[in-house]
Design a protein around this motif. Sequence first.
Motif, PDB file in Angstrom:
ATOM      1  N   GLN A   1      34.685  46.726  31.468  1.00  0.00           N
ATOM      2  CA  GLN A   1      36.105  46.884  31.168  1.00  0.00           C
ATOM      3  C   GLN A   1      36.919  46.179  32.252  1.00  0.00           C
ATOM      4  O   GLN A   1      36.667  46.347  33.439  1.00  0.00           O
ATOM      5  N   VAL A   2      37.896  45.403  31.828  1.00  0.00           N
ATOM      6  CA  VAL A   2      38.713  44.646  32.765  1.00  0.00           C
ATOM      7  C   VAL A   2      39.876  45.503  33.240  1.00  0.00           C
ATOM      8  O   VAL A   2      40.542  46.175  32.446  1.00  0.00           O
ATOM      9  N   GLN A   3      40.111  45.477  34.533  1.00  0.00           N
ATOM     10  CA  GLN A   3      41.271  46.152  35.112  1.00  0.00           C
ATOM     11  C   GLN A   3      41.977  45.217  36.075  1.00  0.00           C
ATOM     12  O   GLN A   3      41.335  44.408  36.753  1.00  0.00           O
ATOM     13  N   LEU A   4      43.284  45.347  36.141  1.00  0.00           N
ATOM     14  CA  LEU A   4      44.107  44.578  37.068  1.00  0.00           C
ATOM     15  C   LEU A   4      44.873  45.551  37.945  1.00  0.00           C
ATOM     16  O   LEU A   4      45.466  46.504  37.436  1.00  0.00           O
ATOM     17  N   VAL A   5      44.866  45.281  39.241  1.00  0.00           N
ATOM     18  CA  VAL A   5      45.559  46.153  40.177  1.00  0.00           C
ATOM     19  C   VAL A   5      46.477  45.321  41.050  1.00  0.00           C
ATOM     20  O   VAL A   5      46.022  44.425  41.773  1.00  0.00           O
ATOM     21  N   GLU A   6      47.771  45.629  40.962  1.00  0.00           N
ATOM     22  CA  GLU A   6      48.759  44.941  41.783  1.00  0.00           C
ATOM     23  C   GLU A   6      49.017  45.720  43.063  1.00  0.00           C
ATOM     24  O   GLU A   6      48.891  46.958  43.084  1.00  0.00           O
ATOM     25  N   SER A   7      49.403  45.000  44.109  1.00  0.00           N
ATOM     26  CA  SER A   7      49.779  45.631  45.368  1.00  0.00           C
ATOM     27  C   SER A   7      50.709  44.704  46.134  1.00  0.00           C
ATOM     28  O   SER A   7      50.856  43.528  45.774  1.00  0.00           O
ATOM     29  N   GLY A   8      51.321  45.260  47.180  1.00  0.00           N
ATOM     30  CA  GLY A   8      52.146  44.440  48.058  1.00  0.00           C
ATOM     31  C   GLY A   8      53.637  44.600  47.889  1.00  0.00           C
ATOM     32  O   GLY A   8      54.409  43.999  48.644  1.00  0.00           O
ATOM     33  N   THR A  23      44.445  41.946  41.838  1.00  0.00           N
ATOM     34  CA  THR A  23      42.991  41.838  41.894  1.00  0.00           C
ATOM     35  C   THR A  23      42.387  42.351  40.594  1.00  0.00           C
ATOM     36  O   THR A  23      42.736  43.442  40.131  1.00  0.00           O
ATOM     37  N   ALA A  24      41.499  41.549  40.056  1.00  0.00           N
ATOM     38  CA  ALA A  24      40.843  41.893  38.799  1.00  0.00           C
ATOM     39  C   ALA A  24      39.457  42.457  39.060  1.00  0.00           C
ATOM     40  O   ALA A  24      38.783  42.086  40.021  1.00  0.00           O
ATOM     41  N   TYR A  29      35.770  36.050  35.098  1.00  0.00           N
ATOM     42  CA  TYR A  29      35.026  35.102  35.917  1.00  0.00           C
ATOM     43  C   TYR A  29      35.895  33.970  36.431  1.00  0.00           C
ATOM     44  O   TYR A  29      35.433  33.108  37.158  1.00  0.00           O
ATOM     45  N   SER A  30      37.150  34.004  36.034  1.00  0.00           N
ATOM     46  CA  SER A  30      38.113  33.019  36.522  1.00  0.00           C
ATOM     47  C   SER A  30      39.498  33.652  36.490  1.00  0.00           C
ATOM     48  O   SER A  30      39.819  34.427  35.592  1.00  0.00           O
ATOM     49  N   VAL A  31      40.296  33.302  37.476  1.00  0.00           N
ATOM     50  CA  VAL A  31      41.669  33.816  37.488  1.00  0.00           C
ATOM     51  C   VAL A  31      42.611  32.882  36.740  1.00  0.00           C
ATOM     52  O   VAL A  31      43.810  33.149  36.675  1.00  0.00           O
ATOM     53  N   ASN A  32      42.085  31.788  36.163  1.00  0.00           N
ATOM     54  CA  ASN A  32      42.927  30.971  35.296  1.00  0.00           C
ATOM     55  C   ASN A  32      43.454  31.840  34.168  1.00  0.00           C
ATOM     56  O   ASN A  32      42.737  32.685  33.626  1.00  0.00           O
ATOM     57  N   GLY A  33      44.697  31.642  33.834  1.00  0.00           N
ATOM     58  CA  GLY A  33      45.296  32.445  32.777  1.00  0.00           C
ATOM     59  C   GLY A  33      45.947  33.723  33.276  1.00  0.00           C
ATOM     60  O   GLY A  33      46.582  34.430  32.497  1.00  0.00           O
ATOM     61  N   MET A  34      45.802  34.026  34.543  1.00  0.00           N
ATOM     62  CA  MET A  34      46.466  35.214  35.077  1.00  0.00           C
ATOM     63  C   MET A  34      47.916  34.880  35.378  1.00  0.00           C
ATOM     64  O   MET A  34      48.224  33.820  35.915  1.00  0.00           O
ATOM     65  N   THR A  35      48.789  35.814  35.033  1.00  0.00           N
ATOM     66  CA  THR A  35      50.222  35.550  35.069  1.00  0.00           C
ATOM     67  C   THR A  35      50.970  36.742  35.643  1.00  0.00           C
ATOM     68  O   THR A  35      50.597  37.892  35.393  1.00  0.00           O
ATOM     69  N   TRP A  98      44.783  38.159  29.357  1.00  0.00           N
ATOM     70  CA  TRP A  98      44.222  38.543  28.052  1.00  0.00           C
ATOM     71  C   TRP A  98      44.952  39.734  27.438  1.00  0.00           C
ATOM     72  O   TRP A  98      44.340  40.524  26.712  1.00  0.00           O
ATOM     73  N   GLY A  99      46.210  39.889  27.746  1.00  0.00           N
ATOM     74  CA  GLY A  99      46.953  41.008  27.193  1.00  0.00           C
ATOM     75  C   GLY A  99      46.741  42.311  27.933  1.00  0.00           C
ATOM     76  O   GLY A  99      47.266  43.358  27.534  1.00  0.00           O
ATOM     77  N   ILE A 100      45.972  42.261  28.999  1.00  0.00           N
ATOM     78  CA  ILE A 100      45.732  43.444  29.818  1.00  0.00           C
ATOM     79  C   ILE A 100      46.751  43.462  30.955  1.00  0.00           C
ATOM     80  O   ILE A 100      46.952  42.457  31.619  1.00  0.00           O
ATOM     81  N   TRP A 101      47.359  44.616  31.172  1.00  0.00           N
ATOM     82  CA  TRP A 101      48.387  44.766  32.193  1.00  0.00           C
ATOM     83  C   TRP A 101      47.908  45.660  33.322  1.00  0.00           C
ATOM     84  O   TRP A 101      47.186  46.627  33.096  1.00  0.00           O
ATOM     85  N   GLY A 102      48.374  45.331  34.522  1.00  0.00           N
ATOM     86  CA  GLY A 102      48.187  46.244  35.624  1.00  0.00           C
ATOM     87  C   GLY A 102      49.248  47.325  35.585  1.00  0.00           C
ATOM     88  O   GLY A 102      50.087  47.369  34.672  1.00  0.00           O
ATOM     89  N   GLN A 103      49.244  48.183  36.601  1.00  0.00           N
ATOM     90  CA  GLN A 103      50.183  49.300  36.629  1.00  0.00           C
ATOM     91  C   GLN A 103      51.546  48.892  37.190  1.00  0.00           C
ATOM     92  O   GLN A 103      52.521  49.609  37.037  1.00  0.00           O
ATOM     93  N   GLY A 104      51.597  47.724  37.824  1.00  0.00           N
ATOM     94  CA  GLY A 104      52.844  47.216  38.375  1.00  0.00           C
ATOM     95  C   GLY A 104      53.053  47.617  39.822  1.00  0.00           C
ATOM     96  O   GLY A 104      52.493  48.603  40.304  1.00  0.00           O
TER      97      GLY A 104
END
Length: 111
Positions: A1-8, A23-24, A29-35, A98-104
């Motif tokens: 399962q893919v997860q994205l976590v923002e910080s800072g 951070t994914a 396997y690539s951060v291309n496409g991350m926005t 891929w349409g997956i969002w972090g928590q912000g």
Amino acid sequence: QVQLVESGGGLVQPGGSLRLSCTASGSIYSVNGMTWYRQAPGKERELVAGFTGLGSANYAESVKGRFTISRDNAKKTVYLQMNNVKPEDTAVYYCNKWGIWGQGTQVTVSS
């Protein structure tokens, strides 16, 4: 399962700088496409900066020359360096792939 976590995120004065990280984990396997997107109170979510599928960086007009997106594939991490920030940059910043969002992460620009 893919997860994205923002910080800072945090409080920064106008003209100051901040660096956000996304951070994914999981099957990425690539951060291309991350926005990066952001959403200010009462406004729609808008694109800030991102990498295309081929790895090129693009930016919203409002942040060009002030924000820089970078990446570390080994760490599955994308960064957003925010310089010369303005009060209108205040928003919750989200990472997407891929349409997956972090928590912000909240960014507040205020003196």
